[in-house]
Design a protein around this motif. Structure first.
Motif, short mmCIF file in Angstrom:
data_model
loop_
_atom_site.label_atom_id
_atom_site.label_comp_id
_atom_site.label_asym_id
_atom_site.label_seq_id
_atom_site.Cartn_x
_atom_site.Cartn_y
_atom_site.Cartn_z
N LYS A 1 21.17 4.90 3.69
CA LYS A 1 22.58 5.30 3.55
C LYS A 1 23.50 4.07 3.61
O LYS A 1 24.46 3.96 2.85
N GLU A 2 23.17 3.15 4.51
CA GLU A 2 23.98 1.93 4.62
C GLU A 2 23.88 1.11 3.34
O GLU A 2 24.90 0.57 2.85
N ILE A 3 22.68 1.01 2.78
CA ILE A 3 22.48 0.25 1.54
C ILE A 3 23.24 0.89 0.39
O ILE A 3 23.86 0.21 -0.43
N GLU A 4 23.22 2.22 0.32
CA GLU A 4 23.92 2.92 -0.76
C GLU A 4 25.44 2.75 -0.64
O GLU A 4 26.15 2.76 -1.65
N LEU A 5 25.94 2.57 0.59
CA LEU A 5 27.37 2.31 0.78
C LEU A 5 27.78 0.95 0.19
O LEU A 5 28.96 0.71 -0.07
N LEU A 6 26.77 0.08 0.00
CA LEU A 6 27.03 -1.21 -0.64
C LEU A 6 27.00 -1.09 -2.16
O LEU A 6 27.08 -2.08 -2.87
N HIS A 7 26.86 0.15 -2.64
CA HIS A 7 26.79 0.45 -4.07
C HIS A 7 25.49 -0.03 -4.71
O HIS A 7 25.43 -0.26 -5.92
N ALA A 8 24.45 -0.16 -3.87
CA ALA A 8 23.12 -0.42 -4.39
C ALA A 8 22.45 0.92 -4.71
O ALA A 8 22.74 1.94 -4.08
N LYS A 9 21.55 0.92 -5.69
CA LYS A 9 20.81 2.13 -6.05
C LYS A 9 19.46 2.10 -5.35
O LYS A 9 18.73 1.11 -5.45
N VAL A 10 19.13 3.18 -4.63
CA VAL A 10 17.87 3.25 -3.90
C VAL A 10 17.04 4.41 -4.45
O VAL A 10 17.51 5.55 -4.50
#
Length: 277
Positions: A256-265
């Protein structure tokens, strides 16, 4: 039940698949993309493909195919020791050629330099194909590098045992399925999660921020590797393997934190790991 694998029969992928399923359920295919494509088309229930060799690195055909779709998931990993044998119909004094798959030739490079320094090395489609050729041409002064299983299958003599340059030579194989449900892995000791992560364009320090999401939670990463996105030069996605020895909620929060950086997981799978000795 139908299980596809990268063939032919007696290949190392066959051996990995046979550790999980009975032989009569296994169907060989000529390439990794074709094997996974048949799974995607629902003509197979499962597919077994190689993902990484400890000496030669990742199998890019597997990684790249899985990145381009979201319907397939990893259900299990099998780690198989890779022991290469020198095979022939009889002892040959003046060998003219040694046949094998390119990876097998690379894995036995030092042995070949020492024992066959002036012999032609010819790459073929698989170690099993090399063994089959030698069996079908018994009067040629040609040897094969392949598995013990291939020697048994084609009635060849093992002229030299375990000729791989590194005794720790192993290959990881993934069991793939169209079932995307996350597995309950509580009863397994060894388990992993695999993610594909694509970074937002033109964001300085993006990879550092992604890794920090795991680091401050003390989540153990088994592997991180980049692959080109095949869009523009210098754009990559990352394969991240996580050892699942922590609370799975921590991993979900990190995502969730990574996706908040606008990265695609992309969650590729959570799965048990079975190492064959």
């Amino acid at each position: 039940m139908k299980v596809g694998y990268l063939g032919p029969k007696s290949s190392f992928t066959f051996q990995a698949a046979n550790e999980i399923f009975p032989e009569n359920t296994l169907i060989p295919f000529a390439s990794i993309p074709l094997t996974i494509e048949q799974l995607e088309n629902k003509t197979l229930d499962f597919a077994v493909v190689p993902i990484e060799n400890s000496l030669e690195g990742s199998v890019h055909a597997t990684v790249d195919y899985l990145f381009d779709q979201t319907a397939i998931t990893i259900k299990k990993e099998v780690i198989l020791p890779i022991r290469q044998q020198l095979l022939g119909t009889h002892f040959v004094e003046q060998v003219k050629k040694v046949l094998s798959h390119p990876q097998a030739l690379a894995q036995t490079e030092q042995y070949l330099k020492k024992h066959f320094p002036e012999v032609l090395l010819e790459a073929v489609s698989s170690t099993t194909a090399a063994a089959q050729y030698v069996a079908e041409h018994p009067h040629d002064k040609v040897l094969a590098i392949a598995s013990k299983k291939a020697a048994e299958e084609y009635g060849l003599q093992i002229l030299a045992k375990d000729i791989q340059d590194n005794s720790m030579n192993k290959t990881r194989f993934w069991l793939l399925s169209m079932d995307k449900d996350k597995q309950n892995l509580a009863r397994y000791q060894n388990k992993k999660v695999t993610l594909f992560v694509s970074l937002p364009a033109n964001l300085p320090g993006a990879l550092h921020q992604v890794l920090s999401a795991f680091a401050w939670r003390k989540i153990d990463l088994a592997k991180i590797e980049s692959r080109p996105l095949k869009t523009y030069l210098g754009e990559y996605f990352f394969i991240i393997d996580i050892l699942l020895n922590e609370n799975e909620v921590l991993i979900e929060n990190a995502i969730k934190e990574i996706e908040l950086l606008h990265a695609k997981v992309q969650w590729v799978g959570n799965y048990p790991v079975d190492e064959i000795t």
